[in-house]
Design a protein around this motif. Structure first.
Motif, PDB file in Angstrom:
ATOM      1  N   GLU A   8       0.859  -1.180   0.000  1.00  0.00           N
ATOM      2  CA  GLU A   8       0.000   0.000   0.000  1.00  0.00           C
ATOM      3  C   GLU A   8       0.898   1.233   0.000  1.00  0.00           C
ATOM      4  O   GLU A   8       1.515   1.564   1.007  1.00  0.00           O
ATOM      5  CB  GLU A   8      -0.938   0.006   1.202  1.00  0.00           C
ATOM      6  CG  GLU A   8      -1.969   1.123   1.125  1.00  0.00           C
ATOM      7  CD  GLU A   8      -3.061   1.021   2.183  1.00  0.00           C
ATOM      8  OE1 GLU A   8      -4.112   1.678   2.017  1.00  0.00           O
ATOM      9  OE2 GLU A   8      -2.859   0.283   3.172  1.00  0.00           O
ATOM     10  N   ALA A  10      -0.060   4.409  -0.836  1.00  0.00           N
ATOM     11  CA  ALA A  10      -0.834   5.572  -0.395  1.00  0.00           C
ATOM     12  C   ALA A  10      -2.178   5.041   0.059  1.00  0.00           C
ATOM     13  O   ALA A  10      -2.504   3.869  -0.184  1.00  0.00           O
ATOM     14  CB  ALA A  10      -0.999   6.591  -1.531  1.00  0.00           C
ATOM     15  N   ASP A  11      -2.952   5.852   0.717  1.00  0.00           N
ATOM     16  CA  ASP A  11      -4.221   5.392   1.252  1.00  0.00           C
ATOM     17  C   ASP A  11      -5.103   4.819   0.145  1.00  0.00           C
ATOM     18  O   ASP A  11      -5.518   5.532  -0.767  1.00  0.00           O
ATOM     19  CB  ASP A  11      -4.939   6.549   1.941  1.00  0.00           C
ATOM     20  CG  ASP A  11      -6.187   6.099   2.700  1.00  0.00           C
ATOM     21  OD1 ASP A  11      -6.250   4.913   3.097  1.00  0.00           O
ATOM     22  OD2 ASP A  11      -7.099   6.927   2.881  1.00  0.00           O
ATOM     23  N   GLY A  12      -5.343   3.508   0.191  1.00  0.00           N
ATOM     24  CA  GLY A  12      -6.200   2.856  -0.784  1.00  0.00           C
ATOM     25  C   GLY A  12      -5.538   2.518  -2.101  1.00  0.00           C
ATOM     26  O   GLY A  12      -6.195   1.977  -2.996  1.00  0.00           O
ATOM     27  N   HIS A  14      -2.742   0.261  -3.907  1.00  0.00           N
ATOM     28  CA  HIS A  14      -1.953  -0.940  -3.651  1.00  0.00           C
ATOM     29  C   HIS A  14      -1.180  -1.322  -4.910  1.00  0.00           C
ATOM     30  O   HIS A  14      -1.771  -1.651  -5.946  1.00  0.00           O
ATOM     31  CB  HIS A  14      -2.876  -2.093  -3.231  1.00  0.00           C
ATOM     32  CG  HIS A  14      -3.800  -1.733  -2.105  1.00  0.00           C
ATOM     33  ND1 HIS A  14      -3.495  -1.968  -0.777  1.00  0.00           N
ATOM     34  CD2 HIS A  14      -5.025  -1.138  -2.118  1.00  0.00           C
ATOM     35  CE1 HIS A  14      -4.494  -1.547  -0.015  1.00  0.00           C
ATOM     36  NE2 HIS A  14      -5.430  -1.037  -0.801  1.00  0.00           N
ATOM     37  N   ASP A  28     -11.799   1.850  -2.628  1.00  0.00           N
ATOM     38  CA  ASP A  28     -12.619   2.962  -2.136  1.00  0.00           C
ATOM     39  C   ASP A  28     -13.874   2.346  -1.540  1.00  0.00           C
ATOM     40  O   ASP A  28     -14.764   1.909  -2.277  1.00  0.00           O
ATOM     41  CB  ASP A  28     -12.959   3.921  -3.270  1.00  0.00           C
ATOM     42  CG  ASP A  28     -13.712   5.156  -2.777  1.00  0.00           C
ATOM     43  OD1 ASP A  28     -13.980   5.244  -1.563  1.00  0.00           O
ATOM     44  OD2 ASP A  28     -14.053   6.018  -3.604  1.00  0.00           O
ATOM     45  N   ALA A 174      -3.983  11.218  -3.940  1.00  0.00           N
ATOM     46  CA  ALA A 174      -3.076  10.255  -3.317  1.00  0.00           C
ATOM     47  C   ALA A 174      -1.617  10.565  -3.600  1.00  0.00           C
ATOM     48  O   ALA A 174      -0.721  10.003  -2.965  1.00  0.00           O
ATOM     49  CB  ALA A 174      -3.407   8.839  -3.793  1.00  0.00           C
TER      50      ALA A 174
END
Length: 245
Positions: A8, A10-12, A14, A28, A174
């Motif tokens: 991962e 950054a947030d969300g 992958h 999301d 992101a």
């Protein structure tokens, strides 16, 4: 099947590294977007990566394609069989994905370079991974808006050269840029690592690919996810400069 490495970045977002090619999962809520899909032989690895981020194939909202070479769309026909999932890319690359034409290194070009041990090993992997198929993705269509109304809301950036309709995807919130094969950080056929261009035989128009990269340097963000090689952290302008040097 070798288990892919999922990170991962950054947030969300992958980043998935398969045996010889990468793809990306953007989550999301319960839904997710898949960017590219590896070779035909990567089908199980793609499913494994989806499971590793806590999702199932039933939660796939959309597939984005950077370009329609077999190592980037090969698993999609089986993965999407019987599923009504949009497959989006640029208008030109959608035609390429539907196999209305084919822009890919020819067996003759590969054979001419196979005296190099790394190229020979890579070409053997291509065969074992199902890379000789010419199958396409008939449901591929052109995106109509930007940003795309799919998980992650990526902004497509058409970067012709590697193929005529090659497309990168920017995730401004992101700070991530998915570059496909327009700009990579490694490849099985070479020892060097870091931002670079693929060998000329892999590009439909190498000069146009170089010109296309210039538009990436001004984008915001500091994580670059290539189709081959490791994720790269730093300014996109620096990555482009290194690749073009």
């Amino acid at each position: 099947m070798s288990t892919p490495t999922v990170t991962e970045v950054a947030d969300g977002v992958h980043f998935v590294q398969g045996k010889a090619v990468n793809w990306t999962l953007i989550t999301d809520g319960d839904a997710f977007t898949l960017v590219d899909g590896g070779y035909p032989g990567d089908h199980d690895a793609v499913l494994s990566s989806i499971a590793q981020v806590g999702r199932t194939l039933d939660q796939l909202a959309a597939v984005l394609v950077t370009h329609a070479h077999v190592d980037h769309i090969g698993s999609l026909p089986t993965l999407l069989d019987g599923r009504d999932v949009p497959v989006l890319t640029s208008a030109t690359e959608a035609r390429h994905a539907r196999r209305e034409f084919l822009e890919q290194a020819t067996p003759l070009q590969v054979a001419a370079a196979s005296w190099r041990p790394r190229v020979l090993r890579w070409s053997l992997h291509v065969v074992s991974a199902g890379g000789t198929t010419k199958a396409g993705v008939p449901q591929a269509t052109a995106f109509a808006e930007t940003p795309l109304d799919v998980p992650g809301r990526p902004v497509p950036i058409v970067t012709p050269g590697h193929t005529s309709g090659h497309t990168c995807y920017h995730l401004p919130d992101a700070g991530v840029l998915i570059t496909g094969d327009a700009l990579v950080t490694g490849h099985a056929t070479v020892a060097r690592t870091g931002p670079q261009l693929l060998a000329g035989m892999f590009h439909h128009d190498a000069a146009e690919n170089r010109r296309s990269l210039l538009q990436l340097g001004s984008l915001s963000g500091d994580v670059l996810l290539p189709g081959h090689g490791e994720a790269w952290h730093g300014s996109y302008a620096d990555a482009v400069e290194q690749a073009l040097a």
